[in-house]
Write a protein that holds these residues in place. Structure first.
Motif, PDB file in Angstrom:
ATOM      1  N   GLU A 352      72.994 -31.962  17.108  1.00 27.82           N
ATOM      2  CA  GLU A 352      72.820 -33.319  17.598  1.00 27.82           C
ATOM      3  C   GLU A 352      72.527 -33.521  16.683  1.00 27.82           C
ATOM      4  O   GLU A 352      72.191 -33.832  15.364  1.00 27.82           O
ATOM      5  CB  GLU A 352      71.009 -32.543  17.815  1.00 27.82           C
ATOM      6  CG  GLU A 352      70.749 -31.544  16.522  1.00 27.82           C
ATOM      7  CD  GLU A 352      68.761 -31.044  17.085  1.00 27.82           C
ATOM      8  OE1 GLU A 352      68.316 -31.227  17.846  1.00 27.82           O
ATOM      9  OE2 GLU A 352      68.396 -30.258  16.268  1.00 27.82           O
ATOM     10  N   PRO A 353      71.831 -35.003  17.359  1.00 28.93           N
ATOM     11  CA  PRO A 353      71.442 -35.902  15.891  1.00 28.93           C
ATOM     12  C   PRO A 353      70.284 -35.714  14.834  1.00 28.93           C
ATOM     13  O   PRO A 353      69.157 -35.189  15.652  1.00 28.93           O
ATOM     14  CB  PRO A 353      71.110 -37.650  16.474  1.00 28.93           C
ATOM     15  CG  PRO A 353      71.262 -37.074  17.817  1.00 28.93           C
ATOM     16  CD  PRO A 353      71.372 -35.658  18.233  1.00 28.93           C
ATOM     17  N   PRO A 354      70.518 -36.858  13.671  1.00 27.49           N
ATOM     18  CA  PRO A 354      68.935 -35.711  12.824  1.00 27.49           C
ATOM     19  C   PRO A 354      67.696 -36.424  13.238  1.00 27.49           C
ATOM     20  O   PRO A 354      66.832 -35.494  12.749  1.00 27.49           O
ATOM     21  CB  PRO A 354      69.535 -35.808  11.556  1.00 27.49           C
ATOM     22  CG  PRO A 354      70.823 -36.932  11.518  1.00 27.49           C
ATOM     23  CD  PRO A 354      71.342 -37.225  13.045  1.00 27.49           C
ATOM     24  N   ILE A 355      67.719 -37.746  13.757  1.00 27.23           N
ATOM     25  CA  ILE A 355      66.850 -37.967  13.983  1.00 27.23           C
ATOM     26  C   ILE A 355      67.318 -38.806  15.158  1.00 27.23           C
ATOM     27  O   ILE A 355      68.620 -38.572  15.601  1.00 27.23           O
ATOM     28  CB  ILE A 355      66.760 -39.200  13.176  1.00 27.23           C
ATOM     29  CG1 ILE A 355      67.509 -40.271  13.074  1.00 27.23           C
ATOM     30  CG2 ILE A 355      65.626 -38.410  12.112  1.00 27.23           C
ATOM     31  CD1 ILE A 355      67.075 -41.391  12.045  1.00 27.23           C
ATOM     32  N   ASN A 356      66.246 -39.939  15.573  1.00 31.99           N
ATOM     33  CA  ASN A 356      66.492 -39.730  17.376  1.00 31.99           C
ATOM     34  C   ASN A 356      66.995 -41.423  17.156  1.00 31.99           C
ATOM     35  O   ASN A 356      67.043 -42.038  16.474  1.00 31.99           O
ATOM     36  CB  ASN A 356      65.334 -40.219  17.773  1.00 31.99           C
ATOM     37  CG  ASN A 356      65.452 -40.473  19.688  1.00 31.99           C
ATOM     38  OD1 ASN A 356      65.840 -39.907  20.294  1.00 31.99           O
ATOM     39  ND2 ASN A 356      64.420 -41.816  19.805  1.00 31.99           N
ATOM     40  N   LEU A 357      68.634 -41.278  18.209  1.00 33.70           N
ATOM     41  CA  LEU A 357      69.261 -42.746  17.772  1.00 33.70           C
ATOM     42  C   LEU A 357      68.909 -44.305  17.830  1.00 33.70           C
ATOM     43  O   LEU A 357      68.049 -43.786  18.945  1.00 33.70           O
ATOM     44  CB  LEU A 357      70.714 -42.362  18.381  1.00 33.70           C
ATOM     45  CG  LEU A 357      71.264 -41.398  17.963  1.00 33.70           C
ATOM     46  CD1 LEU A 357      72.612 -41.182  19.240  1.00 33.70           C
ATOM     47  CD2 LEU A 357      71.723 -40.779  16.948  1.00 33.70           C
ATOM     48  N   GLU A 358      68.550 -44.563  17.354  1.00 28.61           N
ATOM     49  CA  GLU A 358      67.860 -46.339  17.638  1.00 28.61           C
ATOM     50  C   GLU A 358      68.542 -46.923  18.551  1.00 28.61           C
ATOM     51  O   GLU A 358      69.637 -46.789  19.174  1.00 28.61           O
ATOM     52  CB  GLU A 358      68.594 -47.185  16.459  1.00 28.61           C
ATOM     53  CG  GLU A 358      68.276 -47.976  16.313  1.00 28.61           C
ATOM     54  CD  GLU A 358      69.245 -49.448  15.320  1.00 28.61           C
ATOM     55  OE1 GLU A 358      69.351 -50.497  15.648  1.00 28.61           O
ATOM     56  OE2 GLU A 358      70.036 -49.216  14.456  1.00 28.61           O
ATOM     57  N   GLY A 359      67.053 -47.296  18.951  1.00 32.16           N
ATOM     58  CA  GLY A 359      67.551 -47.836  20.498  1.00 32.16           C
ATOM     59  C   GLY A 359      67.000 -47.316  21.210  1.00 32.16           C
ATOM     60  O   GLY A 359      67.092 -46.175  21.764  1.00 32.16           O
ATOM     61  N   ASP A 360      67.015 -48.395  22.610  1.00 25.66           N
ATOM     62  CA  ASP A 360      66.980 -47.074  24.379  1.00 25.66           C
ATOM     63  C   ASP A 360      68.078 -47.089  24.936  1.00 25.66           C
ATOM     64  O   ASP A 360      69.186 -47.384  23.945  1.00 25.66           O
ATOM     65  CB  ASP A 360      66.577 -48.224  24.944  1.00 25.66           C
ATOM     66  CG  ASP A 360      67.199 -49.312  25.362  1.00 25.66           C
ATOM     67  OD1 ASP A 360      67.712 -49.339  26.484  1.00 25.66           O
ATOM     68  OD2 ASP A 360      67.084 -50.466  24.497  1.00 25.66           O
ATOM     69  N   PRO A 361      68.156 -45.639  26.300  1.00 21.36           N
ATOM     70  CA  PRO A 361      69.678 -45.740  26.420  1.00 21.36           C
ATOM     71  C   PRO A 361      70.424 -46.400  26.319  1.00 21.36           C
ATOM     72  O   PRO A 361      71.291 -46.190  26.387  1.00 21.36           O
ATOM     73  CB  PRO A 361      68.508 -44.862  27.781  1.00 21.36           C
ATOM     74  CG  PRO A 361      67.408 -44.336  26.890  1.00 21.36           C
ATOM     75  CD  PRO A 361      66.842 -45.777  25.988  1.00 21.36           C
ATOM     76  N   PHE A 362      69.850 -47.438  27.029  1.00 15.42           N
ATOM     77  CA  PHE A 362      70.595 -48.181  27.046  1.00 15.42           C
ATOM     78  C   PHE A 362      71.013 -49.470  26.077  1.00 15.42           C
ATOM     79  O   PHE A 362      71.969 -50.649  26.169  1.00 15.42           O
ATOM     80  CB  PHE A 362      69.991 -49.561  28.203  1.00 15.42           C
ATOM     81  CG  PHE A 362      69.929 -48.406  29.902  1.00 15.42           C
ATOM     82  CD1 PHE A 362      71.239 -48.562  30.827  1.00 15.42           C
ATOM     83  CD2 PHE A 362      68.580 -48.042  30.011  1.00 15.42           C
ATOM     84  CE1 PHE A 362      70.724 -47.136  31.637  1.00 15.42           C
ATOM     85  CE2 PHE A 362      68.688 -47.538  30.872  1.00 15.42           C
ATOM     86  CZ  PHE A 362      69.449 -47.082  32.091  1.00 15.42           C
TER      87      PHE A 362
END
Length: 398
Positions: A352-362
């Motif tokens: 999994e990513p170490p942090i929430n990936l930047e930006g919204d899903p789109f």
């Protein structure tokens, strides 16, 4: 040369544009020469899983081809501009209703010039079933997810889909409506080219359906055993597909669950605007069943290990086919000794990513810096994949 690894499977979750994270993880698998025998994907994971399966079947699962096929797909073929510019007058999308490719909902300054009273009335009727046409997606799948001349290496692939009509399933004698399903494919060296053509034609349709985010893309018509259905995003019902991986290949001993969103830690950052709320709600939908599925696998593992300890054996150590063992097996959920012996304990490894990936899903579809954003997703996937796989191989060696 890495050590020989036991049979493994990949379970690729959904994540819309954040599915580019998978491309980096898959490159790490290719570098370590860990080749899965089964792949199950949901939504964006179905798209990545289909291309990965094709590379494995063609014996081209290398860093170069992963980057060229899967990485380049995300970087250059997933922009909102390309999706909007591709029109299909036969579908029922808002894009087709608007007509002009020069007008976009994101170009509000031109909106008032375009929005005549008649067009406004049509919009308010809400007769369209999606914002975008999926013509561009269909064209890309037809161009790139092509039929191999021959399968060089056997591989299983399955994609989850959500049925808008549902189907009846009987559980404990009670018929219930189920909306989630998997559609599976088995690519084998002995398959004829004609059979492969039919398989890949169905695969392209299923991948398109599994990736059809409701409201954004239209539902995909599907016919099975004479029944007509409409299929949409598999992530709505089945986004942790590691159970299906075991069914595809009973010899699998390790399942790598690859998620585009953190699943072992709470969301970082503020949830303070519409896009961040959409991101969090989508994450909740995608991961709603993951904990239960993960728990089921561990319960089955514990059952198998306990039965190996308490089932009666003969003098040579073989399990006895007697009434005592049969009763124990039935209580544990196994029909007979033969079905129990086919079961294996399975390890689940999360990437999994170490942090929430930047930006919204789109964000990777529409932002001006979408290329740079998607490159960061891919780089983070590669880094996370290498880190987890390095530890995995070290444990095997130990």
């Amino acid at each position: 040369m890495p050590p020989a690894t036991p049979p493994c499977a990949l379970a690729l979750s959904g994540g819309v544009a954040k599915g580019a994270f998978h491309a980096g993880v898959l490159r790490a698998f290719a570098e370590f020469e860990i080749i899965p025998s089964a792949i199950v994907g949901t939504s964006a994971g179905a798209l990545n899983g289909a291309y990965c399966s094709k590379l494995i079947a063609e014996d081209r699962f290398t860093p170069y081809w992963v980057e060229r096929v899967i990485g380049e797909l995300w970087l250059h073929q997933t922009s909102l501009q390309k999706m909007w510019a591709s029109n299909d007058t036969q579908d029922n999308s808002l894009r087709s209703l608007i007509g002009s490719p020069n007008f976009s909902l994101f170009m509000l300054r031109r909106g008032f010039d375009w929005l005549s009273p008649s067009r406004l009335r049509e919009l308010l009727k809400l007769r369209f079933t999606s914002v975008l046409s999926d013509r561009h997606f269909r064209q890309q799948l037809a161009h790139t997810l092509t039929t191999p001349k021959q399968v060089q290496r056997e591989v299983h692939f399955a994609a989850s889909v959500t049925s808008l009509t549902g189907q009846i399933e009987t559980n404990a004698g009670q018929p219930l409506v189920s909306y989630g399903d998997y559609i599976s494919f088995h690519l084998r060296p002995q398959d004829s080219h004609e059979d492969l053509q039919k398989t890949f034609e169905r695969m392209r349709t299923v991948v398109r359906a599994s990736s059809s985010f409701p409201g954004m893309f239209p539902p995909v018509p599907w016919q099975n055993n004479g029944q007509h259905d409409l299929l949409v995003d598999g992530g709505l019902t089945k986004n942790s597909p590691f159970g299906r991986a075991i069914k595809l290949d009973p010899e699998v001993r390790t399942i790598f669950l690859i998620s585009c969103m953190p699943i072992t830690q709470p969301t970082s950052g503020r949830v303070d605007n519409l896009l961040t709320i959409v991101d969090q709600v989508y994450k909740i939908i995608l991961n709603k069943e993951l904990a239960n599925d993960f728990r089921k696998i561990h319960q089955i593992n514990a059952r198998i290990e306990k039965l190996h300890q308490i089932l009666q054996r003969d003098a040579s150590g073989q399990f006895l086919e007697n009434a005592f063992n049969q009763d124990l097996l039935e209580l544990a959920g196994f029909s007979d000794l033969a079905s129990f012996l086919r079961k294996r304990t399975v390890e689940i490894v999360i990437i999994e990513p170490p942090i929430n990936l930047e930006g919204d899903p789109f964000a990777g579809f529409y932002r001006n810096d979408r290329i740079q954003l998607l490159e960061r997703y891919i780089a983070l996937g590669y880094e996370a994949g290498r880190k987890v796989l390095q530890r995995y191989l070290e444990r095997l060696q130990a």
